[in-house]
Design a protein around this motif. Sequence first.
Motif, PDB file in Angstrom:
ATOM      1  N   ASP A   1       3.304 -46.208   1.108  1.00  0.00           N
ATOM      2  CA  ASP A   1       4.206 -46.659   2.169  1.00  0.00           C
ATOM      3  C   ASP A   1       3.486 -47.700   2.998  1.00  0.00           C
TER       4      ASP A   1
ATOM      5  N   ASP B   1       4.102 -48.360   6.071  1.00  0.00           N
ATOM      6  CA  ASP B   1       4.044 -47.892   7.460  1.00  0.00           C
ATOM      7  C   ASP B   1       2.902 -46.876   7.580  1.00  0.00           C
TER       8      ASP B   1
ATOM      9  N   MET C   1       1.946 -44.877   9.954  1.00  0.00           N
ATOM     10  CA  MET C   1       2.292 -43.567  10.514  1.00  0.00           C
ATOM     11  C   MET C   1       2.980 -42.676   9.467  1.00  0.00           C
ATOM     12  N   VAL C   2       3.824 -43.262   8.640  1.00  0.00           N
ATOM     13  CA  VAL C   2       4.493 -42.498   7.583  1.00  0.00           C
ATOM     14  C   VAL C   2       3.461 -42.015   6.564  1.00  0.00           C
ATOM     15  N   ARG C   3       2.540 -42.911   6.173  1.00  0.00           N
ATOM     16  CA  ARG C   3       1.477 -42.508   5.241  1.00  0.00           C
ATOM     17  C   ARG C   3       0.691 -41.335   5.805  1.00  0.00           C
TER      18      ARG C   3
ATOM     19  N   LEU D   1       1.554 -39.135   8.115  1.00  0.00           N
ATOM     20  CA  LEU D   1       2.392 -37.937   8.195  1.00  0.00           C
ATOM     21  C   LEU D   1       2.429 -37.214   6.843  1.00  0.00           C
ATOM     22  N   PHE D   2       2.750 -37.947   5.773  1.00  0.00           N
ATOM     23  CA  PHE D   2       2.817 -37.325   4.453  1.00  0.00           C
ATOM     24  C   PHE D   2       1.451 -36.819   4.002  1.00  0.00           C
TER      25      PHE D   2
ATOM     26  N   SER E   1      -0.974 -48.814   0.746  1.00  0.00           N
ATOM     27  CA  SER E   1      -0.038 -49.476   1.656  1.00  0.00           C
ATOM     28  C   SER E   1       0.849 -50.500   0.949  1.00  0.00           C
TER      29      SER E   1
ATOM     30  N   ASP F   1       7.724 -45.452  -1.318  1.00  0.00           N
ATOM     31  CA  ASP F   1       8.735 -46.057  -0.453  1.00  0.00           C
ATOM     32  C   ASP F   1       9.508 -47.114  -1.248  1.00  0.00           C
TER      33      ASP F   1
ATOM     34  N   ILE G   1      11.199 -42.552  -1.601  1.00  0.00           N
ATOM     35  CA  ILE G   1      11.503 -42.237  -0.208  1.00  0.00           C
ATOM     36  C   ILE G   1      11.891 -43.521   0.513  1.00  0.00           C
ATOM     37  N   THR G   2      12.619 -43.388   1.604  1.00  0.00           N
ATOM     38  CA  THR G   2      12.961 -44.546   2.420  1.00  0.00           C
ATOM     39  C   THR G   2      13.370 -44.103   3.824  1.00  0.00           C
ATOM     40  N   GLY G   3      13.150 -44.995   4.762  1.00  0.00           N
ATOM     41  CA  GLY G   3      13.602 -44.754   6.131  1.00  0.00           C
ATOM     42  C   GLY G   3      14.901 -45.491   6.414  1.00  0.00           C
TER      43      GLY G   3
END
Length: 85
Positions: free
Chosen positions: A9, A11, A13-15, A17-18, A33, A53, A80-82
Motif C-alpha cells: 500500500d 499509504d 499508515m495503512v501499511r 495498521l495491517f 509501498s 491495494d 484492498i482499497t480505500g
Amino acid sequence: MPYKILVVDDDKMVRKLFMDLLKKENHIVKAASSGEEALALLNKEPFDAALLDIKLKGMSGLDTLKEIKDKYPQTIVIMITGFGY
C-alpha cells in the motif's frame, strides 16, 4: 501456524495498521509501498499471501496482481482499497 504475508500500500499508515494487526497474530510480515517494490521482494523470497491495494502510485495494483499471478501463482492475493467502487 504463522504465514508470511506481504502488505502493499502506498499509504504509510495503512501499511503500518495491517502490519501491526498481522504481527499480533504472529504472522511474518513485510511491506512494500509500490507494485515495483512488491515484485522485487517476491523475486527475493516467497510469500504465502499478499494484501494488495488496487490504487497505487506508479504501477497499479491490478497490473501488480497480474504480474504476481503470472510469476508467483502460489501466492494468495487479497485486493484492498480505500475507494468505493
